[in-house]
Design an enzyme around this catalytic site. Sequence first.
Site, PDB file in Angstrom:
ATOM      1  N   SER A 127       8.941  49.542 -40.854  1.00 36.04           N
ATOM      2  CA  SER A 127       9.884  49.190 -39.787  1.00 36.04           C
ATOM      3  C   SER A 127      10.098  47.691 -39.706  1.00 36.04           C
ATOM      4  CB  SER A 127       9.334  49.701 -38.444  1.00 36.04           C
ATOM      5  OG  SER A 127      10.085  49.199 -37.376  1.00 36.04           O
ATOM      6  N   TYR A 152       1.996  50.481 -32.218  1.00 32.86           N
ATOM      7  CA  TYR A 152       2.894  51.190 -33.157  1.00 32.86           C
ATOM      8  C   TYR A 152       3.266  50.243 -34.304  1.00 32.86           C
ATOM      9  CZ  TYR A 152       7.172  52.494 -35.373  1.00 32.86           C
ATOM     10  OH  TYR A 152       8.121  52.744 -36.331  1.00 32.86           O
ATOM     11  N   LYS A 156       2.307  50.067 -38.664  1.00 31.19           N
ATOM     12  CA  LYS A 156       3.214  49.901 -39.817  1.00 31.19           C
ATOM     13  C   LYS A 156       2.746  48.743 -40.702  1.00 31.19           C
ATOM     14  CE  LYS A 156       5.909  53.287 -38.907  1.00 31.19           C
ATOM     15  NZ  LYS A 156       5.862  54.488 -39.769  1.00 31.19           N
TER      16      LYS A 156
HETATM   17  C1  WQD Z   1      18.053  48.619 -28.925  1.00 30.56           C
HETATM   18  C2  WQD Z   1      18.651  47.619 -27.941  1.00 30.56           C
HETATM   19  C3  WQD Z   1      17.382  47.268 -25.954  1.00 30.56           C
HETATM   20  C4  WQD Z   1      17.942  51.231 -24.233  1.00 30.56           C
HETATM   21  C5  WQD Z   1      13.112  50.609 -31.466  1.00 30.56           C
HETATM   22  C6  WQD Z   1      11.686  50.509 -31.858  1.00 30.56           C
HETATM   23  C7  WQD Z   1      11.588  50.208 -33.321  1.00 30.56           C
HETATM   24  C8  WQD Z   1      12.358  51.231 -34.108  1.00 30.56           C
HETATM   25  C9  WQD Z   1      13.792  51.353 -33.622  1.00 30.56           C
HETATM   26  C10 WQD Z   1      10.833  52.831 -34.996  1.00 30.56           C
HETATM   27  C11 WQD Z   1      17.613  46.703 -27.332  1.00 30.56           C
HETATM   28  C12 WQD Z   1      18.726  47.881 -25.623  1.00 30.56           C
HETATM   29  C13 WQD Z   1      17.971  50.149 -25.084  1.00 30.56           C
HETATM   30  C14 WQD Z   1      18.584  51.156 -22.960  1.00 30.56           C
HETATM   31  C15 WQD Z   1      19.282  48.926 -23.490  1.00 30.56           C
HETATM   32  N1  WQD Z   1      11.710  52.479 -34.029  1.00 30.56           N
HETATM   33  N2  WQD Z   1      18.644  49.028 -24.717  1.00 30.56           N
HETATM   34  N3  WQD Z   1      19.231  49.995 -22.647  1.00 30.56           N
HETATM   35  O1  WQD Z   1      13.882  48.469 -29.389  1.00 30.56           O
HETATM   36  O2  WQD Z   1      15.463  47.685 -31.234  1.00 30.56           O
HETATM   37  O3  WQD Z   1      13.756  49.413 -31.729  1.00 30.56           O
HETATM   38  O4  WQD Z   1      13.743  51.632 -32.212  1.00 30.56           O
HETATM   39  O5  WQD Z   1      10.555  52.229 -35.988  1.00 30.56           O
HETATM   40  O6  WQD Z   1      10.235  50.264 -33.672  1.00 30.56           O
HETATM   41  O7  WQD Z   1      11.151  49.422 -31.143  1.00 30.56           O
HETATM   42  O8  WQD Z   1      15.697  49.998 -30.305  1.00 30.56           O
HETATM   43  O9  WQD Z   1      17.301  51.509 -29.254  1.00 30.56           O
HETATM   44  O10 WQD Z   1      15.169  50.939 -27.989  1.00 30.56           O
HETATM   45  O11 WQD Z   1      16.948  49.224 -28.248  1.00 30.56           O
HETATM   46  O12 WQD Z   1      19.878  47.877 -23.158  1.00 30.56           O
HETATM   47  O13 WQD Z   1      18.598  52.107 -22.146  1.00 30.56           O
HETATM   48  O14 WQD Z   1      19.234  48.336 -26.850  1.00 30.56           O
HETATM   49  O15 WQD Z   1      17.063  46.252 -25.000  1.00 30.56           O
HETATM   50  O16 WQD Z   1      18.183  45.421 -27.191  1.00 30.56           O
HETATM   51  P1  WQD Z   1      14.701  48.771 -30.589  1.00 30.56           P
HETATM   52  P2  WQD Z   1      16.260  50.513 -28.907  1.00 30.56           P
END
Ligand code: WQD
Length: 339
Positions: A127, A152, A156
Amino acid sequence: MSGKIIVTGGAGYIGSHTVVELSKAGYQPIIIDNFANAEKRAVEGINQILNTEVTCYEGDCGDADFMEGILTKESSVAGIIHFAADKAVGESVEQPLKYYKNNIGSLLTLLEVMPKHRIPMLVFSSSCTVYGQPDQLPVTESTPKKPAESPYGNTKQIGEEMIEDVVKSKVPMKAIALRYFNPIGAHPTAKIGELPLGVPNNLVPYVTQAATGKLEKITVFGDDYDTPDGTCVRDYIHVVDLAKAHVSAIRYLEQQDSKSLFDIFNIGTGHGNTVLEVIKTFEEVSHVPLNYTIGPRRTGDVEKVYADVSKANNVLHWKAEQSLADALRDAWHWQQTLS
Ligand code: WQD
């Protein structure tokens, strides 16, 4: 190309799409899944897409006896693609030992059984979280890793190091770690897709559920970042493009004469989009207006991260083909099939 490829976590989100692409590329995928984070309907969806019955073993790939039983039955397995893991960042902070036991333990078992059964190839699901908040963008594979922000993410980083050390010990193993950016979307047939447990943590499934009215409104976690519209930037990649990258990785490993190798590849689109751009694009492709508010930043979020994917382009001969709009359209079509 052909050959049996074991896909641990093969009923999961990325795993199920990879099983489909492996079969379409002429391989014989074998699913191993304990269905802790997946549903049987995913295997049915795969079978409908492929119009066949994919072999599926229900159980824990971290259970050595279980794996021995399968590998005794399934002779001459050409490779393993290892997805099976817990992946909720927040949960890993609350339950670190669950993550170390499952994520590290299952990889340990696979690394032990592979040489015993002469399985030469391994593709490991890693990741972009290993980069933390990079000092320079886009991130390349030589961008220094940052201390993991969660157990987590640590599993990785440790996983990559375990594989590298096994390869260095001259065990005959050809291995690749794929560092995913943000997988989104669903299969264009809408027969497989993301099935988040409970209220989604990730943005896109939250958006699609909000669009159905299942969730009241979207909270955008902060709009005071140093980005074009103040919201975080991510590299959102269509899950089918990501699945195809795993086939390209297997093909590349098959072509390598060396008996022992380990390499790492970023798998993303190579460009970033903000949260508000995702919301706007979703509204455009779905014609569904979204109700959102700006809330406080989410702890642990990095401000912006997106990939330099030139290594995967040039070495794996793989490139993402689908746009953000394509992925959001497919995500929406999939959400509409769910109750
Ligand atoms: C994306 C953006 C949030 C929800 C995660 C894991 C990572 C990987 C991919 C496994 C961010 C914003 C989110 C909401 C928002 N998983 N957001 N409102 O955090 O980049 O990565 O998923 O490998 O390990 O950490 O993805 O989709 O949670 O967030 O504003 O209700 O959307 O702040 O900027 P993230 P995400």
